[in-house]
Scaffold this active site. Sequence first.
Site, PDB file in Angstrom:
ATOM      1  N   ARG A  96      62.047  55.218  82.821  1.00 27.00           N
ATOM      2  CA  ARG A  96      62.853  56.292  82.240  1.00 27.00           C
ATOM      3  C   ARG A  96      62.984  56.189  80.730  1.00 27.00           C
ATOM      4  O   ARG A  96      62.813  57.161  80.012  1.00 27.00           O
ATOM      5  CB  ARG A  96      64.226  56.340  82.908  1.00 27.00           C
ATOM      6  CG  ARG A  96      64.183  56.978  84.288  1.00 27.00           C
ATOM      7  CD  ARG A  96      65.371  56.620  85.117  1.00 27.00           C
ATOM      8  NE  ARG A  96      65.512  55.178  85.201  1.00 27.00           N
ATOM      9  CZ  ARG A  96      66.493  54.492  84.664  1.00 27.00           C
ATOM     10  NH1 ARG A  96      67.445  55.108  84.030  1.00 27.00           N
ATOM     11  NH2 ARG A  96      66.521  53.183  84.768  1.00 27.00           N
ATOM     12  N   LYS A 154      47.598  36.043  75.726  1.00 27.26           N
ATOM     13  CA  LYS A 154      46.644  35.226  74.970  1.00 27.26           C
ATOM     14  C   LYS A 154      47.349  34.304  73.992  1.00 27.26           C
ATOM     15  O   LYS A 154      46.714  33.646  73.175  1.00 27.26           O
ATOM     16  CB  LYS A 154      45.676  36.140  74.204  1.00 27.26           C
ATOM     17  CG  LYS A 154      44.742  36.896  75.126  1.00 27.26           C
ATOM     18  CD  LYS A 154      43.874  37.862  74.331  1.00 27.26           C
ATOM     19  CE  LYS A 154      43.085  38.745  75.284  1.00 27.26           C
ATOM     20  NZ  LYS A 154      42.691  40.004  74.654  1.00 27.26           N
ATOM     21  N   ARG A 169      60.684  47.380  74.054  1.00 29.85           N
ATOM     22  CA  ARG A 169      61.608  46.736  74.995  1.00 29.85           C
ATOM     23  C   ARG A 169      61.048  45.347  75.294  1.00 29.85           C
ATOM     24  O   ARG A 169      59.840  45.178  75.476  1.00 29.85           O
ATOM     25  CB  ARG A 169      61.734  47.535  76.287  1.00 29.85           C
ATOM     26  CG  ARG A 169      62.498  46.727  77.346  1.00 29.85           C
ATOM     27  CD  ARG A 169      62.884  47.535  78.538  1.00 29.85           C
ATOM     28  NE  ARG A 169      63.981  48.428  78.215  1.00 29.85           N
ATOM     29  CZ  ARG A 169      64.689  49.069  79.135  1.00 29.85           C
ATOM     30  NH1 ARG A 169      64.420  48.918  80.408  1.00 29.85           N
ATOM     31  NH2 ARG A 169      65.663  49.865  78.774  1.00 29.85           N
ATOM     32  N   HIS A 195      71.033  47.871  74.396  1.00 28.41           N
ATOM     33  CA  HIS A 195      70.175  49.004  74.737  1.00 28.41           C
ATOM     34  C   HIS A 195      70.775  50.172  73.951  1.00 28.41           C
ATOM     35  O   HIS A 195      71.401  51.072  74.511  1.00 28.41           O
ATOM     36  CB  HIS A 195      70.236  49.237  76.249  1.00 28.41           C
ATOM     37  CG  HIS A 195      69.295  50.293  76.741  1.00 28.41           C
ATOM     38  ND1 HIS A 195      68.355  50.900  75.936  1.00 28.41           N
ATOM     39  CD2 HIS A 195      69.155  50.851  77.968  1.00 28.41           C
ATOM     40  CE1 HIS A 195      67.694  51.785  76.653  1.00 28.41           C
ATOM     41  NE2 HIS A 195      68.157  51.771  77.880  1.00 28.41           N
TER      42      HIS A 195
END
Lengths: 140, 312
Positions: B53, B82, B103, B131
């Site tokens: 979302r 890596k 994020r 957030h």
Amino acid sequence: MLRVDRIERGIVLDHIQAGNGLRIFDRLGLRDVSFPVALIMNVRSTKMGRKDMIKISDTLELDLTMLGLLEPNITVTYIDDGNVTRKEAIPLPERVEGLIECKNPRCITTYERHGISVFTLVDRSTSEYECAYCGERARM
Amino acid sequence: MQTRNFINSLDLSPSQYDRLFDLADRINHAPATYAQRCQGKVMASLFYEPSTRTRLSFEAAMLRLGGQILTVADPKTSSAAKGESLADTIRTIAGYADLIVMRHPREGAAQLAGEYSPVPLINGGDGAREHPTQTLTDLFTIRTFLGRLRGLSVGLCGDLRYGRTVHSLIRALARLGDQRFVLISPDELRLPDRVLSSAAALGEGNTFEQTASMDEALTRCDVLYVTRIQKERFFNEEDYIALRDTYVLTAGKMQQAKPEMIVMHPLPRVTEIEANVDDDPRAVYFEQARLGMIVRMALILDLLEGGDDAAG
């Protein structure tokens, strides 16, 4: 009795907890300097029983900001022309980079190669710092 | 000029919030005016954790501004696997994009990435820490429906202990002052004291009331913010089952609520709001998700154009 000459111009770091002197010596990078330096360990002290001292000659310019974190009881005496010009304690620094390890396993600084820990002082009375990245608290 | 990032929900001052929401209002009312504003600009979305979302909301926002998007399909299995550091990944991607949305599961990751990024960086969530665009979404939704962000009775219901969304929202509203917070949760999931004390220190005239009863609190709220109670937060299943239904919002309970109250939810909703509430005009959670995209459009524009809203 061990004797170290009195210095005409320089800095004396006193009241270092016995055994902590070498750590502070290294932290200040004193192994690599060209001016005379003396680390004296296990000096008798009426207040502390035993203590360490560091005498630094020929310079008055050293960044001692982080000392308050390493040794909260330390006293710093500045000497010029054979006279004490200033004597002071070192307060806890407001911002500490790279010295305090964040204990939060989820913090980016414990994981990232480029992450240098940064802590800021949040409460001087409790010597409490906060990780600038994850907010984890650390008490010194 | 120093690059501007959006990392923590309190990075913006209340007046900067107002300005951003004014821009979001204008976008919401005349989206066509803004449809080409980011033409020629590229946004990279770098999601180290799955988040359908939030990622879609950002990408839709950029596309609706006429910009392009670069999506790193799964950074965990590419560069990071890596052994590349986050700082190196960010500096590389910044060469390709004008803006980065990230994020990351680690707390503080967005701040570190922002320190290395020569282009604006938006925190799309960093572990349990922040957030911030969810907070923007929540505030903008309240302002859109109720016309104000101060002097509100805000009921927060469900898992108040672990929900970062709730923690950020309480702080952001508390900073504005004069709010009455009604914290509705089982004892096990009460708001942590540190969040309560930090919120209380942010603004003046706020009151905080803790209760375990949704039914009683509901009648006094202007906003009811519902969150999911997760089974894994409980020591045993019986406790979970015993409490679960207490915090389910039903059409019956809605009859007790004020006619102008709004029901919000950060989504995904599971069982905590019954489907028959969806038809109630006070249930605004799907509109909240849409307004989240609108306010992200405003944020992207603000960061790319330095707040210069020439078309506004």
